[in-house]
Each structure stands twice: as C-alpha cells, then as structure tokens.
Design an enzyme around this catalytic site. Structure first.
Site, PDB file in Angstrom:
ATOM      1  N   GLY A  97       0.867  -1.183   0.000  1.00  0.00           N
ATOM      2  CA  GLY A  97       0.000   0.000   0.000  1.00  0.00           C
ATOM      3  C   GLY A  97       0.896   1.224   0.000  1.00  0.00           C
ATOM      4  O   GLY A  97       1.830   1.305  -0.787  1.00  0.00           O
TER       5      GLY A  97
ATOM      6  N   SER B 140      -0.170  -4.837   4.467  1.00  0.00           N
ATOM      7  CA  SER B 140      -0.280  -5.281   5.849  1.00  0.00           C
ATOM      8  C   SER B 140      -0.236  -4.081   6.774  1.00  0.00           C
ATOM      9  O   SER B 140       0.641  -3.219   6.636  1.00  0.00           O
ATOM     10  CB  SER B 140       0.870  -6.238   6.181  1.00  0.00           C
ATOM     11  OG  SER B 140       0.906  -6.435   7.579  1.00  0.00           O
TER      12      SER B 140
ATOM     13  N   LYS C 166       2.441  24.978  -1.937  1.00  0.00           N
ATOM     14  CA  LYS C 166       3.900  25.067  -2.055  1.00  0.00           C
ATOM     15  C   LYS C 166       4.268  25.824  -3.329  1.00  0.00           C
ATOM     16  O   LYS C 166       3.803  25.473  -4.416  1.00  0.00           O
ATOM     17  CB  LYS C 166       4.480  23.644  -2.102  1.00  0.00           C
ATOM     18  CG  LYS C 166       5.969  23.588  -2.295  1.00  0.00           C
ATOM     19  CD  LYS C 166       6.458  22.152  -2.319  1.00  0.00           C
ATOM     20  CE  LYS C 166       7.924  22.115  -2.695  1.00  0.00           C
ATOM     21  NZ  LYS C 166       8.406  20.748  -2.885  1.00  0.00           N
TER      22      LYS C 166
ATOM     23  N   LEU D 248       9.538   3.241  -4.295  1.00  0.00           N
ATOM     24  CA  LEU D 248      10.829   2.876  -3.737  1.00  0.00           C
ATOM     25  C   LEU D 248      11.299   1.509  -4.210  1.00  0.00           C
ATOM     26  O   LEU D 248      12.494   1.218  -4.201  1.00  0.00           O
ATOM     27  CB  LEU D 248      10.761   2.891  -2.203  1.00  0.00           C
ATOM     28  CG  LEU D 248      10.382   4.241  -1.578  1.00  0.00           C
ATOM     29  CD1 LEU D 248      10.276   4.120  -0.062  1.00  0.00           C
ATOM     30  CD2 LEU D 248      11.398   5.309  -1.953  1.00  0.00           C
TER      31      LEU D 248
ATOM     32  N   THR E 236      10.970  14.816  -5.612  1.00  0.00           N
ATOM     33  CA  THR E 236      10.645  14.050  -6.814  1.00  0.00           C
ATOM     34  C   THR E 236      10.045  12.671  -6.526  1.00  0.00           C
ATOM     35  O   THR E 236       9.616  11.995  -7.463  1.00  0.00           O
ATOM     36  CB  THR E 236      11.903  13.848  -7.676  1.00  0.00           C
ATOM     37  OG1 THR E 236      12.971  13.407  -6.847  1.00  0.00           O
ATOM     38  CG2 THR E 236      12.287  15.132  -8.376  1.00  0.00           C
TER      39      THR E 236
ATOM     40  N   ILE F 172       7.256  11.454  -5.144  1.00  0.00           N
ATOM     41  CA  ILE F 172       5.879  11.201  -5.575  1.00  0.00           C
ATOM     42  C   ILE F 172       5.758  11.410  -7.081  1.00  0.00           C
ATOM     43  O   ILE F 172       5.028  10.687  -7.762  1.00  0.00           O
ATOM     44  CB  ILE F 172       4.901  12.089  -4.778  1.00  0.00           C
ATOM     45  CG1 ILE F 172       4.808  11.525  -3.355  1.00  0.00           C
ATOM     46  CG2 ILE F 172       3.522  12.136  -5.432  1.00  0.00           C
ATOM     47  CD1 ILE F 172       3.876  12.261  -2.435  1.00  0.00           C
TER      48      ILE F 172
END
Lengths: 411, 510
Positions: free
Chosen positions: B14, B41, B80, B336, B347, B349
C-alpha cells in the site's frame, strides 16, 4: 564580458541564402552581406511548398501570409494527395479528431476501424473533403469545430519568393570567393543547382500530388500559373555533415545536409536552422559549448528528418525501422527530442502510407463502444458541416485577389 | 483490440505508491473487465517521506477527478510555491527554487539574458526579485492562478502541495476501493514463478492464501519483494554521484503559520528538510554515514526542530540508484521498489506518478511484448538520469568547504549531460532543457544562479537594445511583479477561507 558580433556574411545564390539573409537581418538587426557564386539565382522546386509551420516561422521573421499570397503564382494548400498502385490517400496538414480520454485520436480511430469503420484517418480533418471537392478555406476558430481546425500551407513560385526575399532586405548579391569573405560569422548556404520547369497543364488544386514511381516519387505542385513537377528519390547524395558549425562558419540547408527532402520540409528545415542559430547567436569568440550544442541539436533534427524521409523512399535507416515497428505493433511513437519532426508527424505519414497498427491502445476503452460511436458520429457531422461551408477554391482565390487589389489576370 | 488483454492486476504494497497506482488503474479501467487487487499489511509501516510535491501532482489529481479543496482538507495539505535552499551555496546564504518563471521573455530571448546584461553593468537587483513565487513565498502569500488574467503574472501561478503522505494514501485508498479495487490484508511469505516463462505466477500469504494475476505491480518499498527478491533483477548503485545513504524522519508540533514552501537546510554531512503542513511539520535529516554517525545525525535533527517532536525519529537506510529493469517480465516496480533518490527536489511522488503515466501509455497485453517493456525501461531510466543530474548540481556547485562531506561533494563526478549544461550557462547564460526532462529551464536557472554559477556573457541580441531600454524594461517588469505579489492574500488566510482541515481531524492525525 562578451564581444558581440557585428557582421554576418552569407554565401549562396539561391533561396536558402536569400532566406538566411532575410531572416537574420530581421531577427538580429546586424549587418548582413550576401555573396553569390553565380549571377542568376539557383532555384529549386523543393522550395515551393510552405508548410503551416514554415508560414508561422516566416511571420515571426516579418514575412506575413498576406505578402506571400500576393506573390505571383501563390496558391493555398491543404496538404498532399498520395497516390500509389494500391491506393490514393489524402494527407491534410494539421491534426485529426480529438484525443478523447487523453489517448491519441488514432487509437480511437483504429478501434472503430476494427469495429467496421471504413473512413480513413484523414477523414477526421475538415480538409479531407475539401481536398476531394477542390474547396478551400483557412482555419477559423469561430466555426463549429472550434480548436480542431485543419491547417493551411501555401505553394509559392521559388522565383517569386526569391525576388520577395531579396527585395525585403538591403542585401545585394556580390561575386566573391568563399575564402575571401571576412565577417564575424559566415553562413554557407550554397545549394546544388536544379532545373526549375513549369509544366503547362495543371488545374488549380489546393494540394500537392505525390505519385509513387519505380524510382521513388513524382511530386507535382500546382501554382496559379502552372505546376512544378520534380522527382523525389533516394540516392547516394545523402551527405550529412557531422558538424555544420565549426569556428565562425555555419552550414545551413543543403550545404549542411543535401539528402532528399519531403516537399515542405526543405524550407521549414532552413527556417528551423535559422531559429536555432538566432537562439544560439554567438559572440565573436564562437564558444565551443554553444557550437557543439547547435551541432548536437541539429544532428538529432536531421536524423529524424532523414528517418521520416526514408519512410517514403525506403532504404536502411535503423530509426525508421524502429519507429515503424513500434507503430505497427500498437500505434505508439516514442516521445521525440525534435521540433521539425514530431510524433504526430510519424502517425500521420505512417497512416497515409497505409501502415496500420495491429493493436490500439487499450486505454481507448475508457470510452465504451456506444460512446465512441456517438462521439465519432457527432464529430464527423460537425466536420462535414464545416468543410461543406468551404467555398470552391476558385471563389476563394477571387476573394483573395479582391482583398489584395489584384485581378487574376495580373496575378 | 489486443488479442489477449490483461484481466487481473495485483499490486503488492500500500502506501503512496500502491494506492496511487490502484487509484489510477481503477479510474482508467472503470467499467472494464480488469480485476485490481492490492495486498498490504497494517503491520508494515509506510515510509512516507514524500510529503512535498511538484506542480505535476495537479495533473494526477485532475486525472482522478479529485476536488482540490476536499483533497487538501483530507490530507492536511498546504500550498507550495518552491523550495528554499539554506546554506547550500555557503553558510548564511539562501535562495528559492520557485515553480514560476522569472520576468518575461522578450523578442524571443529568455528574460534572464536582459537581467544578465544589466547585472554585468552593475545592476544590483537580484534575479529572484523578478519571480512572483519568490516574493510570495518570502512574504507568506498564496493565490491560485487568476482565471482570464493571461497577461498578468497572477494568471500563471504554478504551485504544488505539501501533504501528509499517510493521509494521502488513505484518501486514495477510499477512492480506489469505491471504484472496485479489492484490498487484501496480509503479509507475503512466498512467491512462485511460472517454470516455463519465468514470469511471476502467484504470491502466498502467511495465512496460506495464494493470489495469482496476469500482471504484478511491486510497490513493496526498498525490499522490492517481487522485482528483486522474486525476480532478482539487480540494482544500479549511484552512490558515486549522490553519496547520502541515511535519513531520519520525525514530525514536530506546528508552532507558527505554515510557509508556502519547503525548506532544505544544508548540514555538515547532508541536509535537513522542513515541510509545514496544517496539523504538524514534517522534518528529516538526510546524511552520509561515511561522514556522520547516526547519533550525531539524530542530535542535529532534534536540535533544529521548530516545535516539540511528536515521536522518536525513524531511520531509513538507502542506496541511491535504481533497479536494472524497472519492468521485468510481468512485474513492474513503482516507487521505492523501483529506485531511490533523496527527496531534495521533492521528486519521490512525481516518479511514482510518471511511472504510472508510462504504464498507461505502454499498458501490456498478456504477450508482454519485449519492445513495450524495453521502451518503458528506457524512458524511466532517462527520467531518473535527468533527475539525478539535477540533484548532483546542488551538491557539486557548492562553495562550502567546512566539512569533509562538502569537500567531497565539490569533487563529485559529473555526467556529460550536466557538464554540458553548466558550460553552456557559464559561457553566455544559455539554459536548455531536453524534451522529456522533468526540470525546466527555470529550475536549472534557479539552482545554477542560486548556487553561484556566473555566466561570462549573455545573449548578444540584448546588447543591441541599448542599456537604457534594457533598464527600463527591467524596472517595468519589477513593478508589475511587485504589484502582483501585493495582490495576493496570506497563505494562512487563503487556507482558512478555502480548505482548512477540520479542528477535530487535527488532533486525530497527529
């Protein structure tokens, strides 16, 4: 502190040299001198078609559509008619359809085609019907299809264009040896000489014709006072200069790359090269970082241009094969690093040559079948209404003559 | 239609990557015969370092059809306008990398050439003064672009968000589940490959349940449960370019109105982030373990918080780089699991988002055409390389020599791409962007100028205008930018008026 350049010398007696002088004078305001190797201009039929993009670039350089339409022989154009043994297909300038759901329109068209649609991709441009019925109108955002306009180009007689370009600048031809020229920046824009012959018979049509032959293509470009016809073929003259800019000398146009060029792209590429040169206009030191940046961008542009040309002329070009393979598989063209040739150019030309992809992008399914059918139907209806309002080309030309204060006879 | 379409997608993990992927697929393939499942999980925490974003996030949210104010409330977001880099060029110096442009291009020449011309004659106004976002950020102002103001800087205000990544994942989870995504609670114990094709066939959970799919998306984080542990894809180590390899993250109490920008402050062996949200402030310290101990890094982080820490710092260990293949056989890694670059330019996201966009363009059928996979990998690698070079610029162009780490950074290797960009800028201030490059000319200009790279000249055409004309144009632009900034409300007032999170929610989510 940089030392700005003050003088530019241009070598060449043809359109490409005259165009370079005109654009650089307008864009930089610097002192320009043109040096011609022959007294009579070397004119080539490849400089007859001005694409919509070339017209835009010329406008930026101070030569507007009104000026160009006023030239003797100028005829508006909607694109090309491509004739092969198997088929005749229209290839209008500009885009087709709407990229619904963020997916390129050609995927939706492919899906509809696989579902039984018989209309070609080009039918989703208002220029398609106009080309077949010899009608013409420039794009008009106020009509029913708003931003989904076709685009229009122009056929110009090279001699008339040359005269206009020379008249528009204070540059006078001078005969001199190339190595005797002294200037802060030297532009080599010498062309190969070409035969320029006007064929007597041709009706006025708002498109050029490309007929496949055993050796390549025969290109016919109608003008208002006849038509120009010339062969387009590959061959061993495909010379690519690896570094068009060395020191304070820049090769432009055919002097840099003399390979065959699709009609329209011959002038557009020179204009593009000049834009790039202005963007990277050097100071008197002509720094290697800037010259190599020019060479890098230029090489990428020419490689893509050559690859697209190879699509028509055949031959070995890994880039062409790769683009075509991906396109034929799933209608995909990778994002390109070039301005002169875009991904949508590949789509349009590949489909015009009947390279139809096997699969469409599954994301087209975001529109269900009923919705797609409805959207396509409505779009076609609007396009047909718009193109039905195009006047016959002859009527349009009369209106132009009137607006320009000319009679057809004097034109 | 594809002859053999994908009928099932299984997302593993997730967190932000997993739920962004699930949300996008559920939207794109709504009403189609595609089963989308996501295994996660609750026992496994998410990293959630990517709290700051860049303006492209607006495109993603727009694609999903998300109401922006509702999203901001749900994720405790703030607006931002850029990133402030404090102490990066030298101690005591700071600059802002804004999302907007500088001045206005004139006669086909980029604005900064006019400014360079004047500056080389002694003009003292700095380049950032010509950017609306810089002025607004500095004064704590914000406004969304004003419609029908195309000729005013107010019509072109580019912005992004700073949000709670955990809340964002929750928000997208609700979105995706409402559109048919099946969430499966559990931890994966085994993976099984198809013996014939070598493709991933199924995953087995600790409780014995087994799930198969046509296509798998690995969002399991650094571990790369599918892409690495199952398919042994391999990893390309980029530590030589970007040596930081640890991060500590800790939220802290909000003690003042949130700034409309993210702050990155250089530290002796890395840098510290400060991301102000509505309910708290996100903080982190990215550092290089060759030059600093974990304890020292934690001390520096905690000593430099504006408010009280809300928990103990959590540590992340990473190796900057990427999988040798982002897409291997029938497994695509996103987030990741695909690779990691420190969030210096926010960067993380975006790389998730662009991976999803490329997947949509090259969405496979069950034949998994190698050409499509190669193309995805080629485009993704190119994007990673461009981002890496932009990050290296920040480190390499420092004047700092106050620590071993910064002296090392000054000698980091450069790719040809970065060297070319720097030399072009140094020569006559030219800034170029490759067609598919994430960071545009303004970004490169902001960081090169901010880090003190000085061009020797400028575009020659500017000289032909004459000094007085150039100066007059600069003054005119300056006054327009100033007046535009004065027109903007405060960031806090804008949030209060349009998208303040509920007070109850503030306490629940801290």
């Amino acid at each position: 502190m940089s030392r700005p350049i003050e003088t530019i010398a241009i070598l060449g007696s043809g359109i490409e040299a005259a165009l370079s002088a005109f654009v650089l004078k307008q864009r930089t305001g610097l002192s320009i001198a043109r040096f011609a190797e022959t007294e009579t201009p070397a004119l080539s039929p490849v400089h007859t078609v001005l694409t919509p993009s070339a017209l835009q670039r010329l406008e930026t350089a101070g030569l507007g559509l009104r000026d160009l339409l006023a030239l003797p022989g100028s005829l508006p154009s909607l694109g090309q008619m491509i004739v092969t043994d198997q088929q005749t297909s229209c290839n209008p300038f500009g885009s087709r359809g709407i990229d619904w759901a963020g997916i390129g329109f050609h995927h939706h068209w492919l899906r509809a085609r696989q579902g039984g649609l018989r209309l070609p991709y080009a039918a989703f441009s208002p220029a398609y019907r106009a080309m077949q019925e010899n009608r013409f109108a420039p794009p008009d955002q106020r009509n029913l299809i708003g931003p989904l306009q076709h685009e229009s180009g122009l056929h110009v007689h090279p001699e008339a264009l040359f005269e206009r370009l020379v008249e528009g600048t204070s540059v006078q031809p001078l005969a001199a040896a190339a190595n005797a020229v002294e200037a802060d920046l030297v532009i080599d824009a010498r062309e190969r000489s070409n035969e320029l012959q006007i064929s007597a018979q041709s009706g006025e049509q708002p498109f050029s014709s490309w007929r496949a032959s055993t050796t390549g293509w025969t290109i016919t470009i109608p003008l208002r006072n006849g038509a120009l016809e010339y062969p387009l073929a590959g061959g061993d003259e495909d010379q690519l200069i690896k570094q068009p800019w060395r020191g304070n000398q820049v090769s432009i146009g055919q002097a840099a790359y003399s390979g065959p060029s699709l009609p329209g792209l011959a002038i557009e590429r020179v204009l593009h090269e000049l834009d790039l040169l202005v963007e990277l206009l050097p100071d008197r030191d002509c720094h290697p970082a800037e010259t190599s940046q020019y060479n890098r961008i230029w090489t990428e542009e020419m490689n893509e241009l050559r690859a697209l040309t190879t699509l028509y002329l055949g031959g070995d070009d890994a880039r062409t094969s790769e683009r075509l393979r991906m396109f034929k598989h799933r209608g995909y063209v990778r994002p390109l690093d070039t301005d002169l040739v875009t991904a949508s150019d590949w789509v349009v030309h590949a489909l015009a040559l009947d390279h139809v992809p096997e699969h469409f992008d599954p994301l087209s399914m975001r529109l269900d079948d009923a919705r797609l059918k409805q959207e396509l139907g409505q779009l076609l209806q609007r396009i047909n209404v718009v193109s039905g309002e195009f006047p016959p080309l002859s009527v349009y030309l009369q209106a132009i003559d009137k607006a320009l204060g000319q009679s057809r006879e004097t034109a | 239609m594809s002859v053999d379409p994908i009928r099932s997608v299984l997302i593993v993990g997730g967190g932000t990557a997993g739920w962004m992927t699930a949300a996008a697929l559920s939207k794109i393939f709504a009403d189609h015969d595609l089963r989308i499942q996501l295994i996660e999980s609750e026992q496994i925490g998410t990293v959630g370092v990517g709290e700051a974003t860049i303006p492209q996030i607006l495109l993603f949210n727009r694609m999903l059809g998300i109401d922006e104010n509702e999203f901001i409330k749900a994720t405790q977001a703030t607006f931002k306008l850029g990133i402030e880099f404090e102490g990066w060029r030298r101690e005591g110096h700071s600059y802002l990398h804004p999302f907007g442009s500088y001045g206005s291009d004139m006669d086909g020449v980029m604005f900064h050439h006019f400014w360079l011309n004047a500056r080389q004659r002694g003009y003292e106004v700095e380049l950032p003064e010509f950017c609306l976002q810089v002025l607004a950020a500095r004064e704590g102002r914000f406004l969304r672009p004003v419609p029908n103001a195309k000729n005013s800087p107010l019509g072109h205000i580019a912005y992004a968000f700073q949000f709670d990544a955990g809340l964002y994942a929750n928000y997208l989870r609700q979105y995706a589940e409402a559109r048919g995504v099946e969430r499966i609670e559990g931890r994966i114990k085994h993976t099984r490959l198809d013996e014939e094709s070598g493709h991933l066939a199924s995953v087995k959970l600790e409780d014995g349940r087994e799930f198969s799919a046509d296509f798998f998306v690995d969002c399991s984080g650094f571990r790369g449960l599918l892409i690495e542990q199952a398919l042994e894809t391999g990893y390309e180590d980029w530590s030589a370019w970007l040596p930081c390899n640890r991060a500590l993250a800790v939220p802290s109490e909000r003690v003042r109105e949130p700034d409309p920008f993210t702050r990155s402050t250089a530290r002796p062996a890395g840098w510290q982030w400060h991301i102000p949200l509505q309910h708290r402030t996100g903080n982190g310290h990215v550092y290089c373990s060759d030059h600093m101990s974990d304890d020292e890094a934690a001390r520096i982080l905690l000593d430099n918080l504006e408010g009280r820490p809300l928990r103990d710092p959590i540590q992340l260990r990473f190796v900057t780089g990427h999988r040798r293949k982002f897409w291997n056989r029938n497994v695509l890694a996103i987030g990741l699991a695909a690779g990691f670059m420190e969030p210096l330019e926010s960067t993380s996201i975006h790389l998730i988002q662009s991976g999803i966009a490329r997947l949509m363009t090259l969405f496979p059928d069950r034949s998994f055409n190698p050409a499509d996979i190669d193309e995805y990998n080629r485009l993704t690698l190119q994007e990673y390389e461009y981002v890496r070079d932009f990050l290296v610029l920040h480190y390499r162009q420092t004047e700092r020599d106050d620590s071993e780490f910064w002296r090392r950074c000054r000698n980091l290797p450069m790719t040809d791409h970065l060297a070319r960009k720097l030399e072009l800028y140094r020569t006559n201030g030219r800034v170029y962007r490759e067609k598919d490059e994430l960071f545009n000319e303004t970004s490169w200009l902001a960081v090169m100028d901010g880090q003190g790279v000085e061009p020797r000249g400028h575009h020659p055409l500017v000289s032909s205008l004459g000094d007085r004309e150039v100066d007059a144009r600069l003054e005119q632009i300056l006054s327009v930018i100033r007046a535009s900034a004065d027109h903007m409300p405060s960031h806090a007032d804008f949030i209060a008026e349009h998208c303040a999170a509920e007070p109850d929610m503030l306490s629940e989510t801290v």
